[in-house]
Enzyme design. Structure first.
Site, PDB file in Angstrom:
ATOM      1  N   SER A 174       0.799  -1.225   0.000  1.00  0.00           N
ATOM      2  CA  SER A 174       0.000   0.000   0.000  1.00  0.00           C
ATOM      3  C   SER A 174       0.829   1.270   0.000  1.00  0.00           C
ATOM      4  O   SER A 174       0.386   2.292  -0.506  1.00  0.00           O
ATOM      5  CB  SER A 174      -0.930  -0.003   1.218  1.00  0.00           C
ATOM      6  OG  SER A 174      -0.193  -0.134   2.415  1.00  0.00           O
ATOM      7  N   HIS A 195      -5.128  -3.274  -2.724  1.00  0.00           N
ATOM      8  CA  HIS A 195      -4.756  -2.319  -3.782  1.00  0.00           C
ATOM      9  C   HIS A 195      -4.582  -2.991  -5.132  1.00  0.00           C
ATOM     10  O   HIS A 195      -4.044  -2.374  -6.054  1.00  0.00           O
ATOM     11  CB  HIS A 195      -3.478  -1.575  -3.380  1.00  0.00           C
ATOM     12  CG  HIS A 195      -3.672  -0.755  -2.146  1.00  0.00           C
ATOM     13  ND1 HIS A 195      -4.167   0.528  -2.167  1.00  0.00           N
ATOM     14  CD2 HIS A 195      -3.496  -1.065  -0.835  1.00  0.00           C
ATOM     15  CE1 HIS A 195      -4.269   0.985  -0.937  1.00  0.00           C
ATOM     16  NE2 HIS A 195      -3.864   0.030  -0.097  1.00  0.00           N
ATOM     17  N   LYS A 238     -11.395   0.618  -2.235  1.00  0.00           N
ATOM     18  CA  LYS A 238     -10.386   1.330  -3.039  1.00  0.00           C
ATOM     19  C   LYS A 238     -10.861   1.355  -4.492  1.00  0.00           C
ATOM     20  O   LYS A 238     -11.760   2.121  -4.796  1.00  0.00           O
ATOM     21  CB  LYS A 238      -9.029   0.707  -2.789  1.00  0.00           C
ATOM     22  CG  LYS A 238      -8.773   0.709  -1.245  1.00  0.00           C
ATOM     23  CD  LYS A 238      -7.404   0.499  -0.826  1.00  0.00           C
ATOM     24  CE  LYS A 238      -7.294   0.227   0.668  1.00  0.00           C
ATOM     25  NZ  LYS A 238      -7.710   1.323   1.551  1.00  0.00           N
TER      26      LYS A 238
END
Ligand SMILES: Cc1ncc(COP(=O)(O)O)c(C=O)c1O
Length: 384
Positions: free
Chosen positions: A182, A210, A240
């Site tokens: 991240s 991610h 995300k």
């Protein structure tokens, strides 16, 4: 005895002295890339909304329809009264995307990791964890009461050495790692770790927070290394690239059934609101239906790394290392004065001495603005 307020005030003073105090700054995200802060319109390069789906009209519509039909909240733990009809659809979509038999949706990614790990691993076991793994993998590892053994960042030989030395002393072993890191944006060596897991009778858990939507053709980090890596525990978040909120685990039927029975953050926490679940389903439609759009954040990050002469980006996350926390704060302020919202990432989120600007690239960042950001960084920051 020191009063509670004195204790808090002293702690805050130390954080302030070390440039480590964090502040909440009101930020009105007006769309997927622009934000209003302190009365100024800034182009955000610090958001995890990689596909700008937080503001996508079709996704908002799906969320509104679910809210109207099923209400604002889910009303309880999913095992009690909160298992509204949309969960099944989202879980089967996630499982299909990740190539597993089943999936389990949690309230958030953090809740997922602190529930999954202690449900599978206990006192007699060991957890090998990347030294740069996300805080919630560490939290889950500590909650499990297993022996927690950190390994050097993405260092497969170190993992092998630790397993050779210590595997025999423990009943079960888990290797835990971020699929995409991240704060560094690099990919974990999942195929090599999967081979080690197989050899040493260990289980592999990857946190793909991610990765989903933006690497591996949208499927995430498990798919970013050519053939699908053999990762039996694929965890991730809907907060995300998916643009909403919630966490998940994709795994076999048996594992998911056990998680639904034993993961405390699943059993004892309220189910996600229906609107979140419907929004995530609509987001997965878009990710699967428009692969060329899903490829844009990585393309933009790579255009930027070429412009500034950095190693090629492996994900939409590009770190610019500054060293001391104070230097990162100064650099962030400089960029803000140029109209860019970029946040200084400081310890303990990253190791001491590695404070940085963490740039995140999204599908809708205009090319001209990426060029302007690269130019600003070349001239103002590198000259500093
Ligand atoms: C690698 C990683 N794992 C897990 C999380 C937690 O996910 P969530 O924000 O859904 O709690 C985050 C994000 O904050 C993350 O970066």
């Amino acid at each position: 005895m020191q009063s509670l307020d004195d204790f808090a005030t002293q702690k805050l003073a130390v954080l302030e002295r070390d440039s480590l105090r964090r502040m909440l700054v009101e930020t009105d995200r007006v769309d997927g890339v622009w934000a209003m802060r302190n009365g100024r319109r800034l182009l955000s390069f610090c958001c995890n909304d990689y596909l700008n789906l937080t503001h996508h009209p079709a996704i908002k519509e799906a969320a509104i329809a679910a809210l109207t039909r099923y209400g604002v909240g889910s009303g309880g733990s999913r095992l009690v009264s909160g298992n509204h009809p949309l969960f099944l659809e989202l879980e089967s979509r996630l499982a299909r995307m990740k190539g597993t038999e089943a999936a389990c949706v949690f309230g958030s990614g953090y809740l997922a990791n602190i529930g999954i790990i202690p449900a599978l691993i206990g006192e007699a076991d060991m957890i090998l964890i990347d030294e740069l793994a996300h805080a919630c993998l560490w939290a889950g590892a500590r909650l499990s009461r297993a022996t927690v053994v950190p390994f050097r960042h993405s260092d497969v030989e170190h993992v092998e050495a630790l397993l050779s030395e210590q595997r025999g002393h423990h009943k079960r072993a888990l290797i835990a790692i971020d699929g995409v890191f991240s704060m560094d944006g690099d990919l974990a060596p999942l195929p090599a770790l999967a081979a080690l897991a197989q050899r040493f009778d260990a289980w592999l858990l990857s946190d793909d927070a991610h990765g989903i939507g933006v690497v591996g053709g949208g499927g995430g980090s498990t798919f970013a290394h050519g053939a699908k890596a053999d990762v039996p525990l694929q965890m991730g978040t809907l907060s995300k690239a998916v643009g909403g909120y919630g966490g998940y685990l994709c795994a076999s039927n048996a594992v998911i059934e056990l998680i639904r029975n034993r993961a405390r953050s699943f059993v004892y926490s309220t189910g996600l609101p229906p609107a979140n679940v419907a929004g995530a389903i609509a987001a997965l439609d878009l990710i699967e239906g428009e692969p060329s759009y899903a490829a844009l954040p990585l393309q933009n990050a790579r255009a930027f790394t070429r412009m500034v002469g950095l190693p090629e980006a492996q994900s939409p996350i590009v770190p610019l290392l500054m060293g001391e926390a104070s230097a990162a704060l100064v650099a962030a302020r400089r960029l803000e004065s140029e109209g860019f919202l970029v946040i200084a990432i400081r310890p303990p989120t990253v190791p001491k001495g590695t404070a940085r600007l963490r740039l995140t690239f999204t599908a809708q960042h205009p090319d001209a603005e990426i060029e302007r950001l690269a130019g600003t960084i070349r001239s103002r920051l590198q000259a500093a």
